[in-house]
Design a protein around this motif. Sequence first.
Motif, PDB file in Angstrom:
ATOM      1  N   TYR A   7       2.305  25.524  30.333  1.00 43.58           N
ATOM      2  CA  TYR A   7       2.047  23.967  30.094  1.00 43.58           C
ATOM      3  C   TYR A   7      -0.091  24.699  29.993  1.00 43.58           C
ATOM      4  O   TYR A   7      -0.224  25.260  31.000  1.00 43.58           O
ATOM      5  CB  TYR A   7       2.522  23.868  30.786  1.00 43.58           C
ATOM      6  CG  TYR A   7       3.848  23.685  31.243  1.00 43.58           C
ATOM      7  CD1 TYR A   7       4.690  22.060  30.174  1.00 43.58           C
ATOM      8  CD2 TYR A   7       4.657  24.120  32.497  1.00 43.58           C
ATOM      9  CE1 TYR A   7       6.311  22.400  30.594  1.00 43.58           C
ATOM     10  CE2 TYR A   7       6.083  24.037  32.371  1.00 43.58           C
ATOM     11  CZ  TYR A   7       6.642  23.567  31.614  1.00 43.58           C
ATOM     12  OH  TYR A   7       8.173  22.908  31.095  1.00 43.58           O
ATOM     13  N   VAL A  24       3.906  21.302  39.971  1.00 38.73           N
ATOM     14  CA  VAL A  24       2.468  19.925  39.569  1.00 38.73           C
ATOM     15  C   VAL A  24       1.527  21.146  39.227  1.00 38.73           C
ATOM     16  O   VAL A  24       0.123  20.725  38.141  1.00 38.73           O
ATOM     17  CB  VAL A  24       2.154  19.078  40.354  1.00 38.73           C
ATOM     18  CG1 VAL A  24       1.722  20.004  41.522  1.00 38.73           C
ATOM     19  CG2 VAL A  24       1.265  18.406  39.602  1.00 38.73           C
ATOM     20  N   ASN A  59      -1.041  21.345  30.851  1.00 37.69           N
ATOM     21  CA  ASN A  59      -1.222  19.905  31.288  1.00 37.69           C
ATOM     22  C   ASN A  59       0.140  19.507  32.637  1.00 37.69           C
ATOM     23  O   ASN A  59       1.201  20.089  32.118  1.00 37.69           O
ATOM     24  CB  ASN A  59      -0.463  18.890  30.742  1.00 37.69           C
ATOM     25  CG  ASN A  59      -0.697  17.550  30.768  1.00 37.69           C
ATOM     26  OD1 ASN A  59      -0.766  16.870  31.835  1.00 37.69           O
ATOM     27  ND2 ASN A  59      -0.377  16.345  30.018  1.00 37.69           N
ATOM     28  N   PRO A  60      -0.356  19.467  34.264  1.00 36.69           N
ATOM     29  CA  PRO A  60       0.034  19.054  35.007  1.00 36.69           C
ATOM     30  C   PRO A  60       1.339  18.043  35.252  1.00 36.69           C
ATOM     31  O   PRO A  60       2.335  18.569  36.006  1.00 36.69           O
ATOM     32  CB  PRO A  60      -1.059  19.092  36.174  1.00 36.69           C
ATOM     33  CG  PRO A  60      -2.021  18.510  36.087  1.00 36.69           C
ATOM     34  CD  PRO A  60      -2.418  18.742  34.025  1.00 36.69           C
ATOM     35  N   GLU A  61       0.937  17.480  34.100  1.00 35.69           N
ATOM     36  CA  GLU A  61       2.498  15.987  33.962  1.00 35.69           C
ATOM     37  C   GLU A  61       3.388  16.814  33.771  1.00 35.69           C
ATOM     38  O   GLU A  61       4.370  16.284  34.309  1.00 35.69           O
ATOM     39  CB  GLU A  61       1.306  15.210  33.627  1.00 35.69           C
ATOM     40  CG  GLU A  61       0.634  14.368  34.605  1.00 35.69           C
ATOM     41  CD  GLU A  61      -0.053  13.444  33.788  1.00 35.69           C
ATOM     42  OE1 GLU A  61       0.786  13.050  32.383  1.00 35.69           O
ATOM     43  OE2 GLU A  61      -1.084  12.203  34.059  1.00 35.69           O
ATOM     44  N   LEU A  62       3.437  17.720  32.090  1.00 33.83           N
ATOM     45  CA  LEU A  62       4.022  17.828  32.083  1.00 33.83           C
ATOM     46  C   LEU A  62       4.701  19.188  32.790  1.00 33.83           C
ATOM     47  O   LEU A  62       6.250  18.999  32.454  1.00 33.83           O
ATOM     48  CB  LEU A  62       3.816  19.309  30.478  1.00 33.83           C
ATOM     49  CG  LEU A  62       3.215  17.910  29.635  1.00 33.83           C
ATOM     50  CD1 LEU A  62       2.829  18.749  27.967  1.00 33.83           C
ATOM     51  CD2 LEU A  62       4.344  16.607  29.399  1.00 33.83           C
ATOM     52  N   SER A  63       4.031  19.882  33.358  1.00 34.93           N
ATOM     53  CA  SER A  63       4.427  21.217  34.759  1.00 34.93           C
ATOM     54  C   SER A  63       5.069  20.611  35.737  1.00 34.93           C
ATOM     55  O   SER A  63       6.717  21.096  35.734  1.00 34.93           O
ATOM     56  CB  SER A  63       3.729  22.423  34.798  1.00 34.93           C
ATOM     57  OG  SER A  63       2.679  21.434  35.467  1.00 34.93           O
ATOM     58  N   MET A  64       5.055  19.561  36.171  1.00 42.58           N
ATOM     59  CA  MET A  64       5.675  18.955  37.499  1.00 42.58           C
ATOM     60  C   MET A  64       7.175  17.904  36.427  1.00 42.58           C
ATOM     61  O   MET A  64       7.765  18.098  37.256  1.00 42.58           O
ATOM     62  CB  MET A  64       5.102  17.998  37.801  1.00 42.58           C
ATOM     63  CG  MET A  64       5.922  16.536  38.765  1.00 42.58           C
ATOM     64  SD  MET A  64       6.109  18.091  39.694  1.00 42.58           S
ATOM     65  CE  MET A  64       7.169  17.453  41.465  1.00 42.58           C
ATOM     66  N   LYS A  65       7.081  17.661  35.947  1.00 49.31           N
ATOM     67  CA  LYS A  65       7.979  16.409  34.810  1.00 49.31           C
ATOM     68  C   LYS A  65       8.886  17.621  34.186  1.00 49.31           C
ATOM     69  O   LYS A  65      10.364  17.595  34.725  1.00 49.31           O
ATOM     70  CB  LYS A  65       7.338  15.642  33.875  1.00 49.31           C
ATOM     71  CG  LYS A  65       8.777  14.813  33.041  1.00 49.31           C
ATOM     72  CD  LYS A  65       8.203  14.565  32.096  1.00 49.31           C
ATOM     73  CE  LYS A  65       9.003  13.294  31.107  1.00 49.31           C
ATOM     74  NZ  LYS A  65       8.410  12.795  29.827  1.00 49.31           N
ATOM     75  N   ASP A 110      -0.449  20.392  23.904  1.00 48.86           N
ATOM     76  CA  ASP A 110      -0.735  21.446  25.286  1.00 48.86           C
ATOM     77  C   ASP A 110      -1.197  22.625  24.838  1.00 48.86           C
ATOM     78  O   ASP A 110      -1.608  22.995  25.350  1.00 48.86           O
ATOM     79  CB  ASP A 110       0.232  21.061  26.045  1.00 48.86           C
ATOM     80  CG  ASP A 110       0.399  21.006  27.171  1.00 48.86           C
ATOM     81  OD1 ASP A 110      -0.754  20.955  27.797  1.00 48.86           O
ATOM     82  OD2 ASP A 110       0.784  22.251  27.428  1.00 48.86           O
TER      83      ASP A 110
END
Length: 315
Positions: free
Chosen positions: A168, A181, A170-176, A232
């Motif tokens: 990833y 994050v 995007n940190p939002e994607l990796s957290m989700k 991404d």
Amino acid sequence: MQLNNTFIQNQITHCRLCPRMCGADRRHESGTFGFCQASDRIMAARAALHHWEEPCISGINGSGTVFFSGCTLRCCFCQNYRISQQLYGKEISSRQLADIFLRLQDQGAHNINLVTATHYLPWILPALDQVRNRLHIPIVYNCGGYERIETIQALKDYVDIWLPDLKYFNPELSMKYSRAVDYFSVASEAIRQMILQTGTPVFHSVPGRESVLLMDRGVIIRHMVLPGQKEDSIRLLHWIAEQLPKGQYYISLMSQYTPFYKSREYPELNRRITSYEYQKVVDTALELGLEDGFMQEKSSAKEEYTPPFDLEGLS
């Protein structure tokens, strides 16, 4: 020859091997487990010749692949979830693991491929030390890319080929999707270190089959395109082209995404990627000059490409 792996051995009672640095006491009798769920007992689910890696890794005979149980990530779409998240596997000792390495070499493996090994390094490195003088094929470190710089540095004299994911941007994607994050900030620096340690990729041809090239040393960066996330992927490719030294790595773009495990809980992930999505990512790679590497056929998105975790090779 015993190499200095003091950093690795010091993690047993206060584990900080991975970027989560949870400080778990890994001794089995402590009864505590970190994010990876692993204790001081090596757990593995398969040790066999594997033919579904990149061509320069699998070659003709296959890669001598050991799949370890547990993981430092929680990817909701993990195709190996039975071992990575549910910890299925068989307990083996360092001595047994050393014998497995030699047995795979005897079977004709082109390399020893350690899959998701970081949380067992204090017990894997002694196994490698035991057979160092008898093992004559490269060591591949097959990981999710989420690694500490210090751990990578400690593996400098053990690992010949790095096979990290870069999942990833995007940190939002990796957290989700993976509960990390800081994934990109960590993985991007880890891959820089891997490249620094290995340098320009080195290959050799198979005698009598000169068209077949096998990697001896280097880095292959894997990226699997996720459904609905081609933008991404494109941002990641721009970062790779702009930030990593040209000619010092290969890239592997993967189209094999198949809904697995908990991906069905995320409607946007509950489908395979389209040909359009994958082709846009491939086109971007070519436009950026990322031509050294591999593009996966769309037909690879099948469940049968996931190896059977049946404890083969662990007896």
